[in-house]
Enzyme design. Sequence first.
Site, PDB file in Angstrom:
ATOM      1  CE  LYS A  40      -0.381  -0.168   5.007  1.00  0.00           C
ATOM      2  NZ  LYS A  40      -1.112   0.322   6.133  1.00  0.00           N
ATOM      3  NE  ARG A 138      -5.695   1.164  12.083  1.00  0.00           N
ATOM      4  CZ  ARG A 138      -4.629   0.939  11.340  1.00  0.00           C
ATOM      5  NH1 ARG A 138      -3.708   1.884  11.227  1.00  0.00           N
ATOM      6  NH2 ARG A 138      -4.455  -0.192  10.708  1.00  0.00           N
ATOM      7  CE1 TYR A 266       9.253  30.800   2.265  1.00  0.00           C
ATOM      8  CE2 TYR A 266       9.863  28.490   2.045  1.00  0.00           C
ATOM      9  CZ  TYR A 266       9.278  29.631   1.522  1.00  0.00           C
ATOM     10  OH  TYR A 266       8.712  29.605   0.281  1.00  0.00           O
ATOM     11  CG  MET A 314       6.825  21.850  -1.672  1.00  0.00           C
ATOM     12  SD  MET A 314       5.433  22.648  -2.487  1.00  0.00           S
ATOM     13  CE  MET A 314       4.593  23.423  -1.129  1.00  0.00           C
TER      14      MET A 314
HETATM   15  C1  PLP Z   1      -3.583  -4.244   8.009  1.00  0.00           C
HETATM   16  C2  PLP Z   1      -2.096  -4.152   7.889  1.00  0.00           C
HETATM   17  N1  PLP Z   1      -1.365  -5.279   7.852  1.00  0.00           N
HETATM   18  C3  PLP Z   1      -0.018  -5.257   7.760  1.00  0.00           C
HETATM   19  C4  PLP Z   1       0.662  -4.059   7.713  1.00  0.00           C
HETATM   20  C5  PLP Z   1       2.176  -4.074   7.650  1.00  0.00           C
HETATM   21  O1  PLP Z   1       2.708  -3.488   8.783  1.00  0.00           O
HETATM   22  P1  PLP Z   1       4.284  -3.331   8.970  1.00  0.00           P
HETATM   23  O2  PLP Z   1       4.735  -2.305   8.008  1.00  0.00           O
HETATM   24  O3  PLP Z   1       4.434  -2.906  10.383  1.00  0.00           O
HETATM   25  O4  PLP Z   1       4.864  -4.682   8.705  1.00  0.00           O
HETATM   26  C6  PLP Z   1      -0.062  -2.864   7.766  1.00  0.00           C
HETATM   27  C7  PLP Z   1       0.644  -1.581   7.750  1.00  0.00           C
HETATM   28  O5  PLP Z   1       0.332  -0.630   8.360  1.00  0.00           O
HETATM   29  C8  PLP Z   1      -1.475  -2.913   7.845  1.00  0.00           C
HETATM   30  O6  PLP Z   1      -2.200  -1.790   7.893  1.00  0.00           O
END
Ligand code: PLP
Length: 387
Positions: A40, A138, A266, A314
């Site tokens: 992600k 969450r 700045y 930036m």
């Molecule tokens: C649902 C979920 N699983 C696994 C991970 C992986 O976590 P990490 O980067 O601590 O291994 C994340 C990352 O935030 C996550 O949101």
Amino acid sequence: MPLLDPYRPTWAEIDLLALSANLRAIRARVGTRPILAVVKANAYGHGATGVARALEKDGVESLGVALPEEGIELRRAGVSAPILVLGGFTPEQADAILQHGLVPAIFRPDQVAALSRAASTRGVEAPVHLKVDTGMGRLGVPPGDVPEFASVLSGARSIRVTGAFSHHAVADDPADAFTRRQIDVFRECVEAARQRGLRPEEIHLANSAAILDHPPAWLSLVRPGLILYGYPPSTNVTPLEVSPVLSLKTRIIYLKEVAPGTSLGYGRTFVAARPTRVASLALGYDDGLPRLASNRGHVLLRGRPAPIVGRISMDLTTVDVTDVPGAALGDEVIVIGVSGGERIGADRIAAWADTTPWEVLCGIGSRVPRLFVRGEARDVVSRFSVP
Ligand SMILES: Cc1ncc(COP(=O)(O)O)c(C=O)c1O
């Protein structure tokens, strides 16, 4: 850097051999368990499509994204491994989930209704993973509501629950008993779901920290993020032989001498105390160097440290190169990476900026081209086309 000549001289190098080695190190730790690689947030800033393709070639079993959009981006790039959408979906995204063959997390009754409707319209069965909240607070079904939600899911004819998962809150502190409780609660929730007729096979909980220190959390697959990219999730965890995948590099684009009393940037937060050679670098906080590292951190050039002076802005950063003999216009500068025997990792920048390596890596903006390197093979991925 001939491939990058047409670009602004700031780039990230992604070492795919290091990524492969990190994946192998994780495999060696968890045995035969399948790995769901978390890609992600643009693969933690490393470039999602390049990383996902490389992991797929290395045989990773599945991938995890936060958003349906991220999964769609990977499908459009030709990635065919199973993709779990960890953050779920809005009811409006239900059809897109099916169209692109994504497996979403599910935790709301309106998601069940929308996905079930979209799946029966298409005449397909939608695989989903039940998301349970065992203490992160969450997203996910609270443990007490699992039996009722599981009944809703087993009544939805076009949905098949192929997995169930939860997420750790403090696994990076091996001494905290909360992790053990999360594992126990999760197992009970899976059992409750089974009693309501669900048959999830992929049961998962372990992030990087749990892979390192909590074998009872490994269950049927593991979900590494940060360790895949070469960083430990904290200094308290059992180490694993991984190395950083990403280097962030830039060049000196302006060089000048300033007299004592001259201020920079700045807020005029730096005032030269001596005659100072100041180099301006072609990178700022949008490119991954957090503003909070201003007047605290340093970069590396010609194998030496050059302190960051004045506020990082930036697009630009100023560094003091008075003590770097021969520093010249066009010099390559290491922001994250190794030079002269010193390594600056995302974790070190995080310490300067009072944040985490996750945030530093994700903060490398989309305008920084990613150069994927595997031995001699090089491939540039940029948001901008080459002029
Ligand atoms: C649902 C979920 N699983 C696994 C991970 C992986 O976590 P990490 O980067 O601590 O291994 C994340 C990352 O935030 C996550 O949101």
